[in-house]
Enzyme design. Structure first.
Site, short mmCIF file in Angstrom:
data_model
loop_
_atom_site.label_atom_id
_atom_site.label_comp_id
_atom_site.label_asym_id
_atom_site.label_seq_id
_atom_site.Cartn_x
_atom_site.Cartn_y
_atom_site.Cartn_z
N ASP A 80 -101.62 -71.96 -49.95
CA ASP A 80 -101.46 -70.59 -49.47
C ASP A 80 -102.10 -69.44 -50.15
O ASP A 80 -102.85 -69.95 -51.02
CB ASP A 80 -100.05 -70.34 -49.37
CG ASP A 80 -99.32 -70.33 -50.97
OD1 ASP A 80 -99.87 -70.23 -51.57
OD2 ASP A 80 -98.16 -70.27 -50.84
N GLU A 110 -98.78 -74.93 -60.58
CA GLU A 110 -98.57 -73.66 -60.11
C GLU A 110 -96.88 -73.70 -60.00
O GLU A 110 -96.54 -74.62 -58.99
CB GLU A 110 -99.28 -73.06 -58.71
CG GLU A 110 -98.49 -71.92 -58.30
CD GLU A 110 -98.93 -71.58 -56.90
OE1 GLU A 110 -99.78 -72.26 -56.20
OE2 GLU A 110 -98.56 -70.55 -56.32
N ASP A 116 -100.75 -74.29 -54.55
CA ASP A 116 -100.49 -74.44 -53.17
C ASP A 116 -101.78 -73.91 -52.24
O ASP A 116 -102.73 -73.30 -52.72
CB ASP A 116 -99.16 -73.32 -52.95
CG ASP A 116 -97.88 -73.64 -53.39
OD1 ASP A 116 -97.90 -74.97 -54.10
OD2 ASP A 116 -97.09 -72.92 -53.60
N ASP A 172 -101.21 -67.18 -52.24
CA ASP A 172 -100.91 -67.26 -53.73
C ASP A 172 -101.60 -68.45 -54.46
O ASP A 172 -102.05 -68.05 -55.59
CB ASP A 172 -99.32 -67.22 -53.93
CG ASP A 172 -98.60 -66.05 -53.84
OD1 ASP A 172 -99.44 -65.08 -53.74
OD2 ASP A 172 -97.46 -65.81 -53.88
#
Ligand code: 0RA
Length: 688
Positions: free
Chosen positions: A551, A463, A549, A553
């Site tokens: 998180d 990513e 990640d 996203d």
């Protein structure tokens, strides 16, 4: 039409039925002994029968896995399924309309029904009361009468005696013929005779068991497992009310009862979609077989097909489902031709064309189900295919005739699907020809490896460009390739396949992998169907690692990629080629040359407790982009040190479900989902 061998409903709903939870034995004086005293495990004299019984149950205790699959959580929960199935069989035979399940605080489980009760009279051949026979003899369930639609498939149907053998204790209560009976067993052996406790006009059976910790270790039941199965059974058996009481976790009683049966299930499956008509439901029975279908088209593109045989979810489909698909395709084609919506020169709709945007549940009940396939969840009875085909054919064409405006909408949907499929075919052809023409012209952003043997090669899907840079530096370029993917790749739910192929990131991914894609949305790419363009032998990397990640996203991208693989390259998942990296959240540096990584706050606390040193520097990574090449190599890339987890098909299915909820056409469920999961999402911990 009444089903032969199955009593008509009017005969089977006794008015004297009372909630079976009222069966109780506490403080009841024993007023007699059932049978003729032959059930005398406690009276010393063993008959030849009892010896075979003991041998049988001993075998179960010696090799529990042979009977219930394993002795882990799966096997443990299977004990419950087995006991529950016995009560469901009573319901299937039309004798019971209430089943209560209690998960007790001591982790014993009760299943209570208001059926006929297990027979208490002496079995003529065995010389023991029916209850004791059922509880101690392998496969004894059918010995009394039998017949009917037994729930049995896969591992099921081993008999409640197996549960008895694997329980530290098991207590059974039977209300029948004007009396309440009771018997207790320990590790399969009776420790009381069958006792008559008191007079009662109720009917039913209660089984309470405590799984043996010698066999299952220090277990804990998952209440969600109970809830899921009970809800499913409630959809499939609308005449039965199921309840679940979780005393272990102090939750109130839950009731599952859907008067509209599988039609309610379809409604619930389409909750987040925009349906284009009311749920269509039909039921028919011929000879000894019952067929039920509920279906509804929505404005989306995904197909959701659920099939059941005798309450068993046939995950691999089978003859009932193929009979349905054949009929659906034929009926819609016939209608479209007759109504002039398909012209003479137009090609017929394919099976896939008429499945787009369809949610359907096909449930059959039959006398002798044959379960086949890898997981024994594929219905094999050939006679069912023609039967379902003819029942669905008749009922659905009649429905279309009577509802021309709905019929028109369905045909128009199939027309759109047909055109899109044609466009996708051309696009896929183009992708293929392009990569054939300029083979060697791999995507510009791909940092390829030097090794040419795919079985040794790995591809990291990373990513963001910044993390992509670190990954390129941290990799072993001999066998590790890196493809950076930007932000939100695309919304595969809204986008059609032909749109997906226009997306640059997706094209890079397809080209890098080398396999092409499957045009079947139901993932039958591996079955070698003629319009499939997916070729797994062309796969350029045998390990594909999604690196995103920790998180929201990152989770989004992971979900999206898994959904893409699930829909268009499913064999990659089925063959274990897809992995998810587990990048750490924290780095702990101690002095100059000691270094640890932690994936969770707990792990960090543990490390800090363990080292208790000064000069400790903790870094919290907000994303892959903050990690340097060395961090990435140490934690997610170097084979001997990294943590990566192989993706299972179920994980990808779950990802797809989340994806549909998150990014489907409707805004409200998405907002709800995000609100409900907001807390979890902030420190997401993916359990693959
Ligand atoms: C054998 C025969 C009959 C009922 C049952 C078994 C039976 C077993 C279980 C286990 C849990 N609940 C159950 N309910 C019934 C019926 C014999 C008859 O009455 O004709």
């Amino acid at each position: 039409m009444a089903v032969k061998g199955k009593p008509k409903k009017t005969e089977v709903v006794p008015t004297e039925l009372a909630p079976t939870t009222e069966i109780e034995t506490d403080g009841i004086e024993v007023i007699g002994e059932a049978g003729n005293g032959l059930s005398s495990a406690v009276e010393g004299e063993y008959t030849a029968q009892q010896l075979t019984v003991l041998k049988g149950l001993e075998a179960v205790r010696k090799r529990p896995a042979m009977y219930i699959g394993d002795t882990g959580p799966r096997g443990l929960h299977h004990l419950f399924i087995e006991v529950l199935d016995n009560s469901v069989d009573e319901a299937l035979a039309g004798h019971c309309d209430h089943i209560d399940v209690i998960l007790h605080a001591d982790q014993s489980v009760s299943v209570i029904d208001n059926g006929r009760g297990i027979p208490t009279d002496i079995h003529p051949e065995v010389g023991l009361p029916g209850v004791e026979v059922v509880m101690t003899m392998l496969h004894a369930g059918g010995k009394f009468g039998g017949g009917g639609y037994r729930v049995s498939g896969g591992l099921h149907g081993v008999g409640v005696s197996v549960v008895n053998a694997l329980s530290e204790w098991l207590e059974v209560e039977v209300a029948r013929d004007g009396a309440l009976y009771y018997q207790r067993f320990e590790r399969g052996s009776p420790v009381t005779t069958l006792k008559k406790l008191k007079a009662t006009q109720k009917r039913g059976t209660k089984v309470r068991f405590y799984a043996d910790r010698e066999i299952f270790g220090d277990y804990r039941y998952d209440p969600n497992f109970f809830i899921k199965r009970l809800r499913e059974l409630a959809y499939l058996n609308p005449t039965v009310t199921f309840t679940f009481t979780d005393e272990l976790n102090g939750k109130p009683k839950q009731t599952f009862h859907y008067t509209k049966g599988i039609a309610s299930l379809v409604e619930s499956l389409n909750e987040n979609k925009d349906p284009i008509h009311k749920v269509v439901y039909f039921r028919n029975a011929r000879e000894d077989t019952e067929v039920e279908v509920a279906l509804q088209y929505h404005t989306g593109y995904q197909e959701t097909l659920l099939s059941y045989a005798n309450n068993i979810h046939t995950v691999e489909g089978g003859t009932h489902l193929s009979g349905f698909k054949t009929a659906l395709t034929r009926v819609i084609n016939q209608y479209a031709r007759k109504a002039g919506l398909l012209k003479e020169k137009d090609a017929n709709f394919s099976g896939d064309d008429v499945l787009e945007g369809l949610t359907v549940v096909v449930a059959v009940k039959l006398l002798h189900p044959q379960f086949e396939g890898q997981t024994k969840t594929k219905l094999g009875n050939m006679e069912i295919q023609g039967l379902v085909n003819s029942i669905v054919g008749e009922a659905f064409s009649e429905y279309l005739e009577r509802n021309p405006s709905v019929a028109r909408k369905i045909v128009e949907k199939a027309l759109t699907a047909q055109r899109a499929r044609e466009a996708a075919r051309r696009a896929a052809e183009l992708v293929k020809r392009q990569s054939a023409l300029d083979s060697g012209s791999l995507p510009g952003k791909l940092a390829d490896c030097t090794e040419r043997d795919p079985s040794k090669c790995e591809l990291f899907l990373v990513e963001g460009d910044s993390a992509g840079g670190s990954a390129k530096m941290g990799r072993d370029r001999r066998f590790q390739a890196v493809l950076p993917l930007r932000g939100k790749i695309l919304n595969v739910e809204k986008a059609r396949l032909d749109k997906a192929l226009e997306n640059e990131e997706i094209r890079s991914l397809i080209t890098a992998l080398g396999t092409g894609i499957s045009l079947d949305t139901n993932g039958s790419a591996s079955s070698g169907e003629s319009d499939s363009r997916f070729d797994i032998s062309k796969l350029r990397y045998h390990r594909i690692v999604i690196m995103s990640d920790a998180d929201v996203d990152g989770e989004h991208i992971r979900t999206l990629l898994l959904t893409f693989f699930f829909r268009y390259m499913r064999p990659l998942i089925e063959n274990g080629h897809i992995y998810v990296a587990q990048p750490p959240l924290f780095r702990v540096r101690v002095g100059k040359d000691e270094q640890y990584y932690a994936q969770t706050q707990e792990e960090l606390d543990e490390i800090l407790k363990r080292i208790k040193k000064k000069n400790v520097q903790v870094t919290r990574f907000k994303g892959l982009g903050e990690m340097n090449a060395e961090d990435l190599a140490d934690t997610t890339m170097a084979p001997e040190k990294r943590v990566i987890v192989q993706v299972q098909l179920e994980d990808a299915m779950e990802a797809e479900r989340i994806f549909t909820t998150l990014m489907g056409d409707k805004v409200e469920p998405r907002r709800q989902f995000i609100e409900e999961h907001a807390k979890e999402v902030t420190d997401i911990d993916w359990h693959f």
